[in-house]
Design a protein around this motif. Sequence first.
Motif, PDB file in Angstrom:
ATOM      1  N   ARG A   1      -6.428  10.079   6.937  1.00 54.00           N
ATOM      2  CA  ARG A   1      -7.494   8.971   7.202  1.00 54.00           C
ATOM      3  C   ARG A   1      -7.058   8.374   8.627  1.00 54.00           C
ATOM      4  O   ARG A   1      -7.643   7.392   9.046  1.00 54.00           O
ATOM      5  CB  ARG A   1      -7.468   7.997   6.244  1.00 54.00           C
ATOM      6  CG  ARG A   1      -7.887   8.450   4.945  1.00 54.00           C
ATOM      7  CD  ARG A   1      -7.863   7.548   3.790  1.00 54.00           C
ATOM      8  NE  ARG A   1      -8.882   8.080   2.409  1.00 54.00           N
ATOM      9  CZ  ARG A   1      -9.975   7.931   2.344  1.00 54.00           C
ATOM     10  NH1 ARG A   1     -10.592   7.448   3.206  1.00 54.00           N
ATOM     11  NH2 ARG A   1     -10.603   8.251   1.009  1.00 54.00           N
TER      12      ARG A   1
ATOM     13  N   LYS B   1      -5.300   4.180   0.185  1.00 53.99           N
ATOM     14  CA  LYS B   1      -6.644   3.842   0.560  1.00 53.99           C
ATOM     15  C   LYS B   1      -7.375   3.079  -0.522  1.00 53.99           C
ATOM     16  O   LYS B   1      -8.098   2.173  -0.405  1.00 53.99           O
ATOM     17  CB  LYS B   1      -7.258   4.953   1.043  1.00 53.99           C
ATOM     18  CG  LYS B   1      -8.672   4.754   1.329  1.00 53.99           C
ATOM     19  CD  LYS B   1      -9.147   3.663   2.448  1.00 53.99           C
ATOM     20  CE  LYS B   1     -10.347   3.705   2.953  1.00 53.99           C
ATOM     21  NZ  LYS B   1     -11.289   3.300   1.971  1.00 53.99           N
ATOM     22  N   GLU B   2      -7.163   3.489  -1.751  1.00 53.08           N
ATOM     23  CA  GLU B   2      -7.916   2.866  -2.912  1.00 53.08           C
ATOM     24  C   GLU B   2      -7.425   1.503  -3.190  1.00 53.08           C
ATOM     25  O   GLU B   2      -8.139   0.632  -3.590  1.00 53.08           O
ATOM     26  CB  GLU B   2      -7.612   3.702  -4.276  1.00 53.08           C
ATOM     27  CG  GLU B   2      -8.413   4.982  -4.055  1.00 53.08           C
ATOM     28  CD  GLU B   2      -7.991   6.256  -5.049  1.00 53.08           C
ATOM     29  OE1 GLU B   2      -8.737   7.306  -4.841  1.00 53.08           O
ATOM     30  OE2 GLU B   2      -7.106   5.969  -5.827  1.00 53.08           O
TER      31      GLU B   2
ATOM     32  N   ASP C   1      -8.980  -0.643  -0.363  1.00 54.33           N
ATOM     33  CA  ASP C   1     -10.130  -0.757  -0.964  1.00 54.33           C
ATOM     34  C   ASP C   1     -10.072  -2.228  -1.923  1.00 54.33           C
ATOM     35  O   ASP C   1     -11.300  -2.882  -1.739  1.00 54.33           O
ATOM     36  CB  ASP C   1     -10.670   0.162  -1.800  1.00 54.33           C
ATOM     37  CG  ASP C   1     -11.357   1.622  -0.956  1.00 54.33           C
ATOM     38  OD1 ASP C   1     -11.553   1.302   0.250  1.00 54.33           O
ATOM     39  OD2 ASP C   1     -11.392   2.453  -1.571  1.00 54.33           O
TER      40      ASP C   1
ATOM     41  N   TYR D   1       0.874  -1.318  -0.043  1.00 53.31           N
ATOM     42  CA  TYR D   1      -0.024  -0.044   0.133  1.00 53.31           C
ATOM     43  C   TYR D   1       0.879   1.118  -0.032  1.00 53.31           C
ATOM     44  O   TYR D   1       0.538   2.202  -0.546  1.00 53.31           O
ATOM     45  CB  TYR D   1      -0.968   0.110   1.449  1.00 53.31           C
ATOM     46  CG  TYR D   1      -1.917  -1.274   1.422  1.00 53.31           C
ATOM     47  CD1 TYR D   1      -2.322  -1.860   0.021  1.00 53.31           C
ATOM     48  CD2 TYR D   1      -2.037  -1.892   2.371  1.00 53.31           C
ATOM     49  CE1 TYR D   1      -3.284  -2.952   0.201  1.00 53.31           C
ATOM     50  CE2 TYR D   1      -2.907  -2.777   2.528  1.00 53.31           C
ATOM     51  CZ  TYR D   1      -3.418  -3.379   1.461  1.00 53.31           C
ATOM     52  OH  TYR D   1      -4.430  -4.525   1.557  1.00 53.31           O
TER      53      TYR D   1
ATOM     54  N   ASN E   1     -10.002  -1.007   6.800  1.00 57.50           N
ATOM     55  CA  ASN E   1     -10.662  -0.281   5.752  1.00 57.50           C
ATOM     56  C   ASN E   1     -11.578   0.587   6.339  1.00 57.50           C
ATOM     57  O   ASN E   1     -11.886   1.690   6.056  1.00 57.50           O
ATOM     58  CB  ASN E   1     -11.337  -0.956   4.575  1.00 57.50           C
ATOM     59  CG  ASN E   1     -11.198  -0.247   3.313  1.00 57.50           C
ATOM     60  OD1 ASN E   1     -10.361   0.363   2.694  1.00 57.50           O
ATOM     61  ND2 ASN E   1     -12.407  -0.177   2.436  1.00 57.50           N
TER      62      ASN E   1
ATOM     63  N   ASP F   1      -2.751   9.746   0.055  1.00 54.27           N
ATOM     64  CA  ASP F   1      -4.098  10.127   0.167  1.00 54.27           C
ATOM     65  C   ASP F   1      -4.329  11.547   0.661  1.00 54.27           C
ATOM     66  O   ASP F   1      -3.704  11.900   1.453  1.00 54.27           O
ATOM     67  CB  ASP F   1      -5.105   9.253   0.973  1.00 54.27           C
ATOM     68  CG  ASP F   1      -6.421   9.202   0.683  1.00 54.27           C
ATOM     69  OD1 ASP F   1      -7.015   8.320  -0.008  1.00 54.27           O
ATOM     70  OD2 ASP F   1      -7.055  10.432   1.087  1.00 54.27           O
TER      71      ASP F   1
ATOM     72  N   ALA G   1      -9.989   3.658   8.330  1.00 55.65           N
ATOM     73  CA  ALA G   1      -9.348   4.531   7.535  1.00 55.65           C
ATOM     74  C   ALA G   1     -10.752   5.070   6.724  1.00 55.65           C
ATOM     75  O   ALA G   1     -10.270   6.029   5.680  1.00 55.65           O
ATOM     76  CB  ALA G   1      -8.552   4.032   6.460  1.00 55.65           C
ATOM     77  N   ARG G   2     -11.764   5.075   6.753  1.00 54.79           N
ATOM     78  CA  ARG G   2     -12.846   5.470   6.216  1.00 54.79           C
ATOM     79  C   ARG G   2     -12.981   6.982   6.105  1.00 54.79           C
ATOM     80  O   ARG G   2     -12.695   7.358   7.241  1.00 54.79           O
ATOM     81  CB  ARG G   2     -14.170   5.011   6.486  1.00 54.79           C
ATOM     82  CG  ARG G   2     -14.814   5.326   7.691  1.00 54.79           C
ATOM     83  CD  ARG G   2     -15.903   4.264   8.227  1.00 54.79           C
ATOM     84  NE  ARG G   2     -16.704   5.183   9.391  1.00 54.79           N
ATOM     85  CZ  ARG G   2     -16.366   5.127  10.494  1.00 54.79           C
ATOM     86  NH1 ARG G   2     -14.985   4.698  10.940  1.00 54.79           N
ATOM     87  NH2 ARG G   2     -17.064   5.674  11.552  1.00 54.79           N
ATOM     88  N   ASP G   3     -13.480   7.423   5.015  1.00 59.14           N
ATOM     89  CA  ASP G   3     -13.922   8.977   4.982  1.00 59.14           C
ATOM     90  C   ASP G   3     -15.235   9.276   4.869  1.00 59.14           C
ATOM     91  O   ASP G   3     -15.839   8.987   3.912  1.00 59.14           O
ATOM     92  CB  ASP G   3     -13.251   9.608   3.964  1.00 59.14           C
ATOM     93  CG  ASP G   3     -13.583  11.221   3.641  1.00 59.14           C
ATOM     94  OD1 ASP G   3     -13.976  11.690   4.672  1.00 59.14           O
ATOM     95  OD2 ASP G   3     -13.366  11.675   2.531  1.00 59.14           O
TER      96      ASP G   3
END
Length: 722
Positions: free
Chosen positions: A59, A294-295, A298, A49, A261, A55, A264-266
């Motif tokens: 996050r 983050k992508e 995902d 990652y 995930n 990002d 780390a969500r927004d």
Amino acid sequence: MHVVAQAGGEITRETFWEIGPLGRGMFYFLSVVAVVVFLYGVYERFARYTRGETDPRDRLDDLPTRILAAARIVGSNEKQFDRDLYGGLMHAFVMWGFLVLLIGTTILFIDLDFYHVLTGESFWKGDFYLAYKLVLNAFGLLFVVGIGMAMYRRYVVRNERLFGPHTGLEDDAFVWTLFLLGVGGFLTQGIGMVGQEIRAAETVSFVGVFTAGLLEAGGLTPEGAAAVYPWVWWHHAILALVFVAWIPYAKPFHMLSSFANVVARDEQAGRVLPGVPADLDATNAESIDDFTWKELLDQDACTKCGRCSAVCPAKASDRPLDPRNVILDLKSYREAVDAGGETKPIIADGGASVIDAETMESCMACMACMDACPVEIEHLNSFTRMNRQLTDQGDVDSNVQNVFQNVMRKGNSFGEPQRKRADWADELAFDLADAREERVEYLWYVGDYPSFDDRNRRVARSLATLFEHADVSFGILFDDERTDGNDVRRVGEEFLYLELAGHHVESFAECEFENIVCTDPHSYNTMRNEYPEVEFEEFADDPMMPFEYEGRWNRDGEIDVLHWTQVVEELVREGRLGLSGTELDYTVTYHDPCHLGRYNDEYEAPRELVRATGCELYEMPRNRADSFCCGGGGGGVWMEFDEDPKPSEERLREALEDTDAGDAVEKFVVACPMCMTMYEDGRKTGGFEDAIEVVDVAELLIEAVETRTEPDAADGNATTTD
């Protein structure tokens, strides 16, 4: 009998019954190997990652709070229960069963390899031991039941959303391994109870007692149990260790990546798209490493559950988009590149690319996929990144390219002269204030469709008349108003969006007003959530930015941006429209616009207004956060697709066939100009012209107001609302 009786005769059992010293040593060696392989795999995953882009959102701020919130979301299984009670129970049983069994194994490890070594004693006995066995039997049973439910849904019901191009042997291996671990654990326990007489008193192990009873009924003797136990124990132990080592390399990794995930969500994801780097040499999606960490996370967090696919209106209309497959296509490509495979374009119009341009053009930016995802995958961020790449490459749909040209040259998506922007108001019986010249309470951003589309002009006149009836101080920007940029941004034209945002921010700065009110939920979302995010000074030296503005607009949140239904709902509550709630008697249903509902959680204001007119409101099965997109978002209103049925046609069918009122529904009520456009088109193409009428909430309200004030003045109504 190989039974260990603890001091005081407290009940317990021998951990390595019938397993000799060599076997114990081998078990510990294999355990270390499994843990090392597991840790290395996890390290490799997370190290990967770091090769993604930084990002733009922070996050990991306030990490303890994030972890606690994620633990609540994951622990409660709230996202799994959404729309799917069976799936929620299934996942809760499996997850909590697995966690409790893992905790139980950890407790035994601590007692045997630390506490006993240090003290020569064991706490794994007596009442603690009995409570331990009761809890593990209960949650172990739930675990097996949950896996059974999963297998029933997969192999008997064959739920279609569980299958696709990225599902197969790995998924089967995962569910069968868990099943064999659960059943194997109880089988091992049952055989042990047959062979160890002292464990007959261990009645709290109700599943073990039941299993032992079945084995004894089948002819298993204590001697036979002692002989077969090592074989069963080793089978269970090796399968468990292989599973541990396998976790980072296949689907089981979602047990870690999904939680990460969620951490780390927004919470603003989707409604606020990430900005582009100030570095003009930066690329959007030329390679897989252009995606942020983050992508990339995902992609690994996806459990292949298909919930996003099941709610996607594009997929339901047979467009080439399947949100799950896009995320998993990117993951598969990343893994192939990491393994030394040949690179290819991430996205292109035709040819050998990872994602085809038409797939991304199919996205309506409705956020249904993100709302349905149980592990907080932010599909729209990755999708927008690829749309920006299409724009960079010049591979944008020709209709959308024409819209871009219209907006750049004329300031609106219709290509009409800006001087005609306020022509819709010519038929009003009163003059509109110019917010550039006088102070007003509400600066009304009208928007493109209410300004230039004939059907939506009628809605704009209705709303203006409502404001006038309520004696609201409001004004508009006239020819200084341009396209808001929401959908321009979502189809990938970030710099045009920035130009539009900058223009409006400058225009707002020259006006005196208290709040902004928007006709269109798309405008409402971008002005409320996205304009304040733009750091215009980052682009001060960019020749594409023909404005000068330093700082961030509305940094302190001093200006409220409102949708018109929120403003008028307050006016109705204050009695300023004089409605009694009995003026109209239509049977209606209401459609939640994506940008007002899912994006901004406003569901009640439009409904309160519908009820205020006296109409009888019936809900469609898909309402509020579950609403089905009209098909116009994400540039869909500008494009043409070969689809059957159209999203608008499917929604109108739902209104007439699936509400409790059935075909008695007279009016399909909307609160969005794009929805009005799409549903008027759907009425024609779907054959619903004589079955139902599409009206805006504002039109219902003005009819109710004028029914109260001039019940016989049909001609008068026409002059103000048509």
